[in-house]
Motif scaffolding. Sequence first.
Motif, PDB file in Angstrom:
ATOM      1  N   GLU A  91       0.823  -1.209   0.000  1.00 28.26           N
ATOM      2  CA  GLU A  91       0.000   0.000   0.000  1.00 28.26           C
ATOM      3  C   GLU A  91       0.861   1.265   0.000  1.00 28.26           C
ATOM      4  N   ASP A  92       2.069   1.199   0.564  1.00 28.24           N
ATOM      5  CA  ASP A  92       2.940   2.374   0.572  1.00 28.24           C
ATOM      6  C   ASP A  92       3.406   2.721  -0.840  1.00 28.24           C
ATOM      7  N   ILE A  93       3.863   1.716  -1.566  1.00 24.78           N
ATOM      8  CA  ILE A  93       4.321   1.937  -2.932  1.00 24.78           C
ATOM      9  C   ILE A  93       3.145   2.331  -3.816  1.00 24.78           C
ATOM     10  N   ALA A  94       2.020   1.664  -3.629  1.00 23.40           N
ATOM     11  CA  ALA A  94       0.838   1.977  -4.432  1.00 23.40           C
ATOM     12  C   ALA A  94       0.368   3.405  -4.190  1.00 23.40           C
ATOM     13  N   THR A  95       0.416   3.850  -2.944  1.00 24.10           N
ATOM     14  CA  THR A  95       0.025   5.230  -2.635  1.00 24.10           C
ATOM     15  C   THR A  95       0.928   6.216  -3.359  1.00 24.10           C
TER      16      THR A  95
END
Length: 313
Positions: A91-95
């Motif tokens: 979710e961090d990279i996707a954000t």
Amino acid sequence: MDGHDSLTVRPSTPADLHALEQWSCEEPVAWVDRTRLREEMASGNYRHEWTWIAERADRPVGRALWWGRSDATSPLTLDCLLVDPGEKHPEDIATALILAGRDAFDDAGELEFNVDVAVTDSTDRSVSAALEWREAAAHRGGFTRTTERIAFARTADDPRPEISTRLRFAAGTDDQFRVLFGAVAAGSLDSHTRSMVAEHGVAALAADDLAFYSSLPGLREAWQIASRTDGTTVGFIVPTRNAYDAAISYLGVLPEHRGNGYVHDLLSQMVRIHHDAGEQKIVGTTDATNLPMRAAFERAGFGVTRTRIVHAR
């Protein structure tokens, strides 16, 4: 984020094409493979400046593909979001990928992020896991409204629904349709309609709907107003196309005439218009909570093809 290397997010270039093609996905969500990537790049629906890569120490760890119309200057939807399965917090990279795209396309209007899953897999834990990190990233990236929609399709080989014997259909002006778009908003089960009215009002919704559906491919003269034999208007239909297929874009029944099954008459007319024009496939979607529309699709010979999770602003 994981690891000691900082994350870099950038738009792709033609030199990245081979690396973009190497991505695959084991998660039970729809994703873009090499063949489709090449086809969409060739058509202009995907472009390098709309494609974002996340890297650590020059190693790709995330890929975001934004889709737009071939004649557009900016994209409309985040079509495919993948993160390296070795990342503990995808979710961090996707954000970061979502925010980079939104910053670049902020003047593009109502952007969306769509995630498709097979309906039969909707209760599988692997599906929910794949949806959870994408939803977390979507919300952190500014897509705060999430809606589950059901997609349907039928072909010209399916039996056609019966012609309506209680309604008459005729062309209408833009002003007439603008009034009707506003009138059918009252009591609507559609989440976008309700959200738009709450935030901007009925007049803004009607103007926005007219502009949006007028911009879609298809014949404007196919739009029709439905009336009873005594001349009383009960609703309207807007058959158009998306980038690939004929579409059930919009049908509306006026609030005072709901509960009489007119949705079936309207949908039947739209199906016949498309197939009479030679269309082999017709697609449509509705909110999962809109049970009357789901029933109408099924009655008109449509089959469920997928569940679509729509993240919007």
